[in-house]
Design a protein around this motif. Structure first.
Motif, mmCIF file in Angstrom:
data_model
loop_
_atom_site.group_PDB
_atom_site.id
_atom_site.type_symbol
_atom_site.label_atom_id
_atom_site.label_comp_id
_atom_site.label_asym_id
_atom_site.label_seq_id
_atom_site.Cartn_x
_atom_site.Cartn_y
_atom_site.Cartn_z
ATOM 1 N N ALA A 280 4.160 -5.620 -0.948
ATOM 2 C CA ALA A 280 4.608 -5.707 -2.340
ATOM 3 C C ALA A 280 4.113 -4.519 -3.147
ATOM 4 O O ALA A 280 4.838 -3.974 -3.995
ATOM 5 C CB ALA A 280 4.113 -7.016 -2.963
ATOM 6 N N ARG A 281 2.900 -4.090 -2.898
ATOM 7 C CA ARG A 281 2.351 -2.942 -3.629
ATOM 8 C C ARG A 281 3.078 -1.659 -3.246
ATOM 9 O O ARG A 281 3.359 -0.804 -4.097
ATOM 10 C CB ARG A 281 0.852 -2.835 -3.359
ATOM 11 N N LEU A 282 3.405 -1.517 -1.954
ATOM 12 C CA LEU A 282 4.146 -0.339 -1.515
ATOM 13 C C LEU A 282 5.524 -0.288 -2.179
ATOM 14 O O LEU A 282 5.979 0.783 -2.614
ATOM 15 C CB LEU A 282 4.312 -0.355 0.007
ATOM 16 N N GLU A 283 6.183 -1.430 -2.280
ATOM 17 C CA GLU A 283 7.519 -1.459 -2.872
ATOM 18 C C GLU A 283 7.493 -1.122 -4.356
ATOM 19 O O GLU A 283 8.451 -0.602 -4.912
ATOM 20 C CB GLU A 283 8.156 -2.836 -2.662
ATOM 21 N N SER A 284 6.384 -1.434 -5.022
ATOM 22 C CA SER A 284 6.307 -1.191 -6.465
ATOM 23 C C SER A 284 5.973 0.257 -6.805
ATOM 24 O O SER A 284 6.120 0.681 -7.953
ATOM 25 C CB SER A 284 5.242 -2.100 -7.091
ATOM 26 N N TYR A 285 5.555 1.052 -5.816
ATOM 27 C CA TYR A 285 4.975 2.368 -6.065
ATOM 28 C C TYR A 285 5.915 3.287 -6.837
ATOM 29 O O TYR A 285 5.517 3.958 -7.798
ATOM 30 C CB TYR A 285 4.580 3.005 -4.728
ATOM 31 N N ARG A 286 7.170 3.374 -6.438
ATOM 32 C CA ARG A 286 8.070 4.367 -7.014
ATOM 33 C C ARG A 286 8.356 4.112 -8.497
ATOM 34 O O ARG A 286 8.792 5.003 -9.207
ATOM 35 C CB ARG A 286 9.386 4.406 -6.252
ATOM 36 N N SER A 287 8.143 2.882 -8.960
ATOM 37 C CA SER A 287 8.461 2.576 -10.356
ATOM 38 C C SER A 287 7.354 2.982 -11.320
ATOM 39 O O SER A 287 7.537 2.916 -12.530
ATOM 40 C CB SER A 287 8.708 1.080 -10.497
ATOM 41 N N LEU A 288 6.204 3.387 -10.787
ATOM 42 C CA LEU A 288 5.036 3.626 -11.633
ATOM 43 C C LEU A 288 4.913 5.097 -12.014
ATOM 44 O O LEU A 288 5.442 5.986 -11.334
ATOM 45 C CB LEU A 288 3.778 3.175 -10.886
ATOM 46 N N ASP A 289 4.178 5.363 -13.105
ATOM 47 C CA ASP A 289 3.879 6.747 -13.450
ATOM 48 C C ASP A 289 2.669 7.209 -12.641
ATOM 49 O O ASP A 289 2.068 6.433 -11.892
ATOM 50 C CB ASP A 289 3.652 6.898 -14.954
ATOM 51 N N ARG B 285 10.379 -12.600 -3.323
ATOM 52 C CA ARG B 285 9.360 -11.941 -2.503
ATOM 53 C C ARG B 285 8.001 -12.018 -3.185
ATOM 54 O O ARG B 285 6.982 -12.288 -2.556
ATOM 55 C CB ARG B 285 9.757 -10.484 -2.244
ATOM 56 N N ARG B 286 7.979 -11.767 -4.495
ATOM 57 C CA ARG B 286 6.700 -11.846 -5.213
ATOM 58 C C ARG B 286 6.154 -13.270 -5.202
ATOM 59 O O ARG B 286 4.952 -13.481 -5.022
ATOM 60 C CB ARG B 286 6.898 -11.371 -6.659
ATOM 61 N N ALA B 287 7.039 -14.239 -5.384
ATOM 62 C CA ALA B 287 6.593 -15.630 -5.386
ATOM 63 C C ALA B 287 6.026 -16.032 -4.038
ATOM 64 O O ALA B 287 4.972 -16.681 -3.945
ATOM 65 C CB ALA B 287 7.752 -16.552 -5.771
ATOM 66 N N LEU B 288 6.701 -15.631 -2.959
ATOM 67 C CA LEU B 288 6.211 -15.984 -1.619
ATOM 68 C C LEU B 288 4.892 -15.287 -1.316
ATOM 69 O O LEU B 288 3.988 -15.871 -0.709
ATOM 70 C CB LEU B 288 7.262 -15.614 -0.570
ATOM 71 N N THR B 289 4.793 -14.021 -1.710
ATOM 72 C CA THR B 289 3.553 -13.285 -1.478
ATOM 73 C C THR B 289 2.376 -13.991 -2.132
ATOM 74 O O THR B 289 1.285 -14.089 -1.563
ATOM 75 C CB THR B 289 3.674 -11.853 -2.027
#
Length: 847
Positions: free
Chosen positions: A58-67, A326-330
């Motif tokens: 989940a953290r890897l998937e969120s990476y591109r959206s961050l500054d 996915r976030r809920a299951l994680t």
């Protein structure tokens, strides 16, 4: 250090050192590495570490959206998690918050993103402004709070808002705010548990989709393609039309949507789309009109993943649902305690609950999906069987009236029927007499096809109960059916040897002195048997000694209505009759709590109804045959699927056709109209007029499926037969052929689909209702079949009722559990008991 951890650690270090957090350490970005990470980590560390594996993903998937500052913090956190290594069933309790100024309700990165290169890749994991989820330590029982801030159980923990865990509002899921909570509410989703148990309605397998060059006109199909061009134009009528040209490696096709505003703002060249709809043609080219659509990420396409397709309300997208799930299951999948004891899972080869939830929502493979379905289906069926068996045991635990019949009286009654009882009828009577004599209250279903002689069996039983000085009540769903039963029973009782049961009729039309006479006779016991409608359950109706309740077509009554009638006696015996065949594979599902008698042979002399399938161009021939029968003094039914014409359904409607037929086709015949929107009194009046011969042709909807017996009717024309299920068509056919004259059922079908043709050919070939019910179940699937049959049963979204082996396995497990622990009070059975009780809580009593 294990290889997956070592590899990912090197990638993260490279991203920080050499690429300055620009998401270039991996081709396609860190999000593109997620599936490889999940697969390799699961192989290396096993299922017990699934929460930890998914939290990293989940953290890897969120990476591109961050500054950049946020990316720097996230990589530090990931490296710390990787140094600590996998944790079975738990994660560190620290929670990292990624701040953002994005307002609630804005078009966020996990809704729709289109990269500058036009790829339109989906990024779906942790929403900006939400906490990166940590999974609760499973040593803290669900629902218990701790005094240590930030620890599992604390009210501030994402899954413990209000200390309620899975019963917390759905807004506890990262990325779900007030706006989307309100949209989910429209789907009945209020809590985290509701959300996780919102299962996909189907799946799209990106590895098995058709390419454009293989599309065929008229088929309904899914296509994965890239947007080439988009544009909007207005038609001559002023309607806005959105047009897109899509392509894959095999060809191009045009797709249009009518009246869809803002599509030009949402769909752009370069995006990957999954569209689903019916293939049409325009000017010789294949096209689709207003198909379902969703934007698809390049990562998903490259990995050929199986994607869930969820039920949606306006404002929700498949992309967002998958990301949120996915976030809920994680965060929560590992916290839901598994109610199935490990011994049962091992014996029946069932997945652990956590692995099953991941498999039903985001499966790794078809094998994972099927294993997940089987596990969740087994669990639902087990809860169903536990409830049914408990009801059966509870019923049998109550004292019943012991009623016996002398052998010579039984023989005399059997000889007095105007026709010899079939062997099936004799068997059913024997089973019921044994029930009455046992001292336990009878709870039996008498299941028989139309015309198989259920009323004769009921009459036999009613006479035996009356002989014992007790009373019987038979309840039918309509006045016309109650009157038919009253007449049939009166004729049979007249032929019985003395003493004959006294019989009364009580319906809404019974008024004045007749009603008072029935009321008085039931109260003082002088009236031994009564046939009626809902009027039997009115407060003013009191029995002196009600010992047997007979309910005809029980699915037409509510749970409370059936219970009210039974409540007018002290644990009366119960006989339920139905002419709606239940597939034998479903008997355990429907009737696991009752004993079943089946009438599987027809009385001698009854002629089978000749069945013919007609094409639309043969409609005139059908009308001519009906007119010929009317000229001979016979009557006919014409059935339509709709009450009124519809813009969305291309089918004929009863009200429109009634006027047309009266005006253009049967001008010299007397026509009647019957449909479900009429007032009950008006419906009863029409059916009574038809039964009396005052109507020649009855134009109707499916309201005639059950409850009208007109021996003079010799033709049943079903116009739009392809729109009805097999079992329903069989019930329609049973309305004719009840007299001595040859009868016909004419099936006029508009559809040319293979499925419709198979269904109608099956009906044409056999008259066995049980064979047809099995075929209906196979063709329509258990969901639609059960939707038309159930009354008082809990909703079972995952249960696979066509898997007979699984049904029997679950039944055997339920019986073994209750034999070992009747109250399911042992610690290892506590959750089973609670879940079964919760499933049945709102379902009522199906008996």
């Amino acid at each position: 250090m294990a290889r997956p951890v070592e590899t990912l650690s090197k990638m993260l270090a490279l991203e920080a050192r050499d690429y300055a957090y620009r998401d270039r350490a991996v081709a396609g970005g860190l999000a593109g590495y997620v599936e490889t990470w999940r697969r390799q980590a699961r192989e290396a560390f096993g299922e017990d570490t699934e929460p930890w594996i998914m939290a990293v993903a989940a953290r890897l998937e969120s990476y591109r959206s961050l500054d950049v500052p946020q990316r720097r913090a996230l990589i530090d956190e990931l490296l710390a998690m990787l140094r600590q290594g996998p944790v079975a069933g738990a994660l560190p309790d620290d929670v990292e918050t990624v701040p953002t100024d994005e307002p609630e309700g804005a078009l966020s990165f996990h809704d729709v993103t289109a990269a500058s290169d036009g790829g339109g890749e989906v990024v779906a994991a942790i929403s900006p402004g939400q906490e990166v989820p940590a999974v609760q330590d499973t040593s803290v029982p669900a629902g218990e709070a701790t005094d240590e801030p930030g620890k599992p159980g604390d009210a501030a923990h994402p899954a413990r808002k209000g200390g309620r865990g899975l019963e917390a509002p759905v807004a506890a899921v990262p990325g779900i705010g007030a706006k989307r909570s309100s949209l989910l509410k429209k789907l009945g989703v209020l809590t985290v548990r509701d959300f996780i148990y919102t299962f996909p309605r189907r799946y799209e397998d990106y590895s098995r989709l058709k390419t454009i060059d293989r599309l065929e006109y008229g088929e309904r199909v899914s296509v994965l393609a890239t947007v080439w061009e988009v544009g909007v134009r207005r038609t001559r009528q002023g309607t806005e039309l959105f047009r897109a040209i899509l392509s894959d490696e095999t060809g191009t096709m045009e797709v249009t949507w009518f009246g869809k505003r803002r599509l030009d703002e949402r769909l752009r060249p370069g995006m990957h789309l999954l569209i689903r709809g019916k293939v049409d043609a325009y000017l010789g080219r294949l096209t689709m009109n207003s198909p379902e659509w969703e934007i698809v990420g390049r990562t998903d396409v490259a990995s050929a993943r199986i994607q869930p397709v969820y039920p949606l309300s306006e404002g929700l997208t498949q992309l967002w649902m998958r990301a949120a799930m996915r976030r809920a299951l994680t965060t929560w999948a590992g916290r839901i305690p598994d109610a199935l004891p490990e011994a049962i899972r091992a014996e029946h080869d069932l997945l652990p609950l956590q692995r099953a939830l991941w498999g039903i929502h985001l499966p790794d493979s078809h094998e994972h999906l099927e294993a997940a379905r089987r596990r969740l289906s087994f669990e639902e069926v087990l809860y169903l069987q536990l409830g049914l068996l408990r009801q059966k045991r509870q019923w049998k635990s109550q004292p019943g009236r012991q009623l016996t019949a002398a052998p010579e009286r039984v023989e005399a009654l059997e000889r007095s029927f105007p026709f010899p009882l079939t062997s099936a009828q004799q068997r059913a009577v024997k089973e019921m007499l044994a029930d009455l004599a046992s001292g336990d209250p009878m709870n039996r279903l008498l299941q028989g096809d139309v015309g198989s002689g259920k009323t004769a069996v009921a009459a036999f039983l009613m006479a035996v109960v009356a002989d014992a000085g007790c009373q019987v009540a038979m309840m039918a769903p309509t006045e016309i059916l109650a009157e038919q039963h009253f007449k049939s029973l009166s004729r049979l009782f007249e032929g019985f040897p003395e003493p004959r049961p006294s019989l009364g009729l009580l319906t809404g039309s019974t008024t004045g002195a007749d009603r008072e006479r029935v009321y008085t006779g039931l109260a003082d016991g002088s009236l031994q048997a009564v046939v009626g409608t809902h009027a039997l359950i009115q407060e003013g109706v009191a029995f002196k000694d009600l010992a047997l309740v007979v309910i005809d077509e029980q699915h037409r009554f509510g749970v409370e209505q059936r219970a009210t009638l039974r409540g007018k006696g002290y644990n009366p015996h119960l006989l339920v009759m139905t002419a709606t065949p239940i597939p034998r594979s479903l008997e355990l599902t429907f009737w696991g709590h009752v004993d079943v008698s089946v009438l599987d042979e027809m009385p001698p002399g009854r002629q089978p109804v000749k069945t013919r399938v007609l094409s639309p161009r043969e409609r005139g021939r059908a009308y001519a045959y009906i007119q010929g029968q009317v000229d001979k003094g016979k009557q006919a039914f014409i059935i339509y699927p709709l009450v009124e014409s519809s813009d969305t359904v291309d089918a004929r409607a009863a009200t429109d056709e009634y006027e047309r037929l009266q005006r253009e086709v049967f001008a010299r015949a007397r026509l009647g109209l019957l449909h479900g929107r009429m007032r009950p009194a008006d419906k009863d009046a029409v059916m009574a007029a038809f039964a009396a011969g005052d109507i020649d042709v009855l134009v109707a909807t499916s309201v005639v499926e059950v409850g009208i017996d007109v021996p003079n009717a010799t033709v049943m024309l079903i116009d739009g037969a392809d729109r009805f299920g097999l079992a329903q068509l069989h019930q329609f056919r049973g309305r004719v052929g009840r007299g001595a004259d040859p009868s016909y059922c004419l099936l006029l079908a508009e559809s040319t689909s293979a499925e419709a043709a198979e269904r109608l050919a099956t009906l044409e070939a056999t008259h066995d209702g049980f064979v047809l019910a099995e075929k209906d179940l196979q063709m329509r699937g258990p969901g639609e079949f059960l939707g038309t049959q159930q009354s008082g049963f809990p909703a079972l979204p995952m249960a696979e009722f066509t898997d007979v082996r699984l049904l029997h396995e679950a039944r055997a497990v339920a019986e073994a559990l209750l034999n070992e622990d009747p109250d399911l009070s042992l610690p290892e059975h506590r959750l089973l008991s609670e879940n079964a009780a919760a499933l049945w809580e709102d379902a009522g009593d199906p008996s």
